[in-house]
Design a protein around this motif. Structure first.
Motif, PDB file in Angstrom:
ATOM      1  N   THR A 177      -8.064  75.843  83.312  1.00 25.79           N
ATOM      2  CA  THR A 177      -7.363  74.858  82.485  1.00 25.79           C
ATOM      3  C   THR A 177      -8.090  74.649  81.155  1.00 25.79           C
ATOM      4  O   THR A 177      -7.463  74.612  80.089  1.00 25.79           O
ATOM      5  CB  THR A 177      -7.219  73.531  83.264  1.00 25.79           C
TER       6      THR A 177
ATOM      7  N   ASP B 156       0.063  74.787  87.472  1.00 24.15           N
ATOM      8  CA  ASP B 156      -0.792  74.476  88.609  1.00 24.15           C
ATOM      9  C   ASP B 156      -0.153  73.307  89.325  1.00 24.15           C
ATOM     10  O   ASP B 156      -0.599  72.163  89.251  1.00 24.15           O
ATOM     11  CB  ASP B 156      -2.201  74.117  88.119  1.00 24.15           C
TER      12      ASP B 156
ATOM     13  N   ASN C 224      -3.484  69.234  85.931  1.00 19.72           N
ATOM     14  CA  ASN C 224      -4.486  68.453  85.201  1.00 19.72           C
ATOM     15  C   ASN C 224      -4.557  68.721  83.709  1.00 19.72           C
ATOM     16  O   ASN C 224      -5.449  68.226  83.042  1.00 19.72           O
ATOM     17  CB  ASN C 224      -5.869  68.575  85.843  1.00 19.72           C
TER      18      ASN C 224
HETATM   19 MG   LIG Z   1      -6.729  73.906  86.445  1.00 19.94          MG
END
Ligand SMILES: [Mg+2]
Ligand SMILES: Nc1ncnc2c1ncn2[C@@H]1O[C@H](COP(=O)(O)OP(=O)(O)OP(=O)(O)O)[C@@H](O)[C@H]1O
Length: 275
Positions: free
Chosen positions: A26, A49, A54
Motif C-alpha cells: 500500500t 485489498d 487501508n
Molecule cells: Mg495494503
C-alpha cells in the motif's frame, strides 16, 4: 474479459501484489502514484485489498462510497472515485472487512470490471493495490493488468510466499511477466541477493526469468509518514526510501513509454496490412 480490456488507450495498468501480507504494497502504491502525479501524470489508485482496506487510512481521508457500491446497479466509477490531490490523483476505496467481496463470483467481477473500463482510459496509470496471497480476485486482477509488481522483503517467508504467487499465476493463468521490488532492505546488496534467490527459484523450478525493478531501503520515515497519514514522498522527499521509490517510478514510466511505442507500432502495422 481479455487481457487488453483493462488497458484502454495508453493507460498502463499495474497490479501491486505480494505473497505475504504487510510487506509494503500500500505504501508503495500510494507513493508511486504521488511521485508520478507530481510528474504531471494522471493517476488512479484502486484499493482492491478488500479484506483489510487501508489506502484511505494511509491518506487520512474517509470517502463516502467504496468498491462495494460499484456492485449496485446504476452506480458508476465516477460516483465512487475520491480525489486525493487535485487534477490527477484519484483513488477508489475498497470496502473494508466485507467478506463477500473477497471472493467475487465471475458475474459480479465482470460487472465491476465493465464499469471500471469506462474510466480507466482517463488515467495515465491505474495502480491496483491488491490483497496479499493467492485469492481468486487477486489472481484475476493480477492476470489482467499489463504490468505486475511483486513486492517482497528479505525475510525467507516473504520470499517463499512471493514465489508461490509467481508459480500460481504462471501455471494457472500463463502469466510470465513479473517485476520485483525488494522492500525493507538494509542495503542494495541484501536486496540484490534477495532478488537473486527468488529469480533462481523461478528459473530452476518454473523456467521463468523475472525482472528486478529495484529496492526500497528500510527507513524510519516510512512509519512516521504512515502515522501522519501523508504520502512519504510528500512528508520526506529527500529521505532514502523516497529516493528509492522515485527511481522505481521512473522505471515504471519507462515501461509505459515502451508499451506506448509498442501500441503505436501495432497500429502502424495494422494500417499497413489493412491498406
Ligand atoms: Mg495494503
Ligand atoms: N521501506 C520501509 N521502511 C520501514 N517501514 C516500512 C517500509 N515499508 C513498509 N513499512 C512499514 O510496514 C507496514 C506495512 O506496510 P503496508 O501497509 O504498505 O504493507 P501492505 O503490504 O500493504 O500490507 P497488507 O498486506 O496488510 O495490505 C507499514 O506500517 C510501514 O510502516
Amino acid at each position: 474479459m481479455s487481457h487488453e480490456d483493462v488497458n484502454p488507450r495508453s493507460t498502463l495498468s499495474v497490479s501491486i501484489l505480494s505473497g505475504k501480507g504487510g510487506v509494503g504494497k500500500t505504501n508503495l502504491a500510494l507513493n508511486l502514484a504521488y511521485a508520478l502525479y507530481k510528474a504531471s501524470h494522471k493517476m488512479l489508485v484502486m484499493d482492491f485489498d478488500v479484506g483489510l482496506a487501508n489506502v484511505d487510512v494511509l491518506l487520512g481521508v474517509s470517502p463516502e462510497k467504496n468498491l462495494q457500491d460499484l456492485l449496485k446497479p446504476g452506480v458508476m466509477p465516477a460516483d465512487v472515485v475520491a480525489e486525493v490531490e487535485p487534477g490527477g490523483f484519484d483513488f477508489l476505496p475498497a470496502a473494508s472487512g466485507v467478506p463477500e467481496l473477497l471472493e467475487l463470483d465471475e458475474d459480479m467481477r465482470d460487472s465491476v470490471f465493465t464499469k471500471l473500463n469506462t474510466v480507466l482510459g482517463e488515467y495515465d496509470y491505474v495502480l491496483f493495490d491488491l490483497g496479499a496471497g493467492i485469492g481468486k480476485t487477486v489472481l484475476a486482477l493480477a492476470s489482467m493488468t499489463r504490468m505486475r509488481v511483486l513486492v517482497v522483503t528479505p525475510e525467507p517467508t516473504s520470499l517463499t510466499d512471493g514465489y508461490a504467487v509467481v508459480k500460481v499465476l504462471k501455471n494457472q493463468h500463463n502469466i510470465k511477466d513479473f517485476q520485483v521490488v525488494v522492500n525493507q532492505a538494509s542495503s542494495a546488496k541484501e536486496a540484490q541477493l534477495t532478488f537473486d534467490r527468488l529469480h533462481g527459484a523461478c528459473k530452476r523450478f518454473l523456467d521463468l526469468d523475472i525482472g528486478y525493478l529495484g529496492a526500497v531501503h528500510t527507513d524510519p520515515n516510512v512509519p512516521e509518514a504512515v502515522r501522519r497519514q501523508v504520502p512519504l514522498i510528500k512528508y520526506a522527499p529527500q529521505c532514502r526510501a523516497s529516493q528509492d521509490i522515485l527511481s522505481l517510478a521512473i522505471k515504471i514510466a519507462r515501461h509505459r513509454a515502451e508499451s506506448k511505442s509498442h501500441l503505436k507500432a501495432k497500429a502502424i502495422l495494422k494500417k499497413i496490412t489493412h491498406g
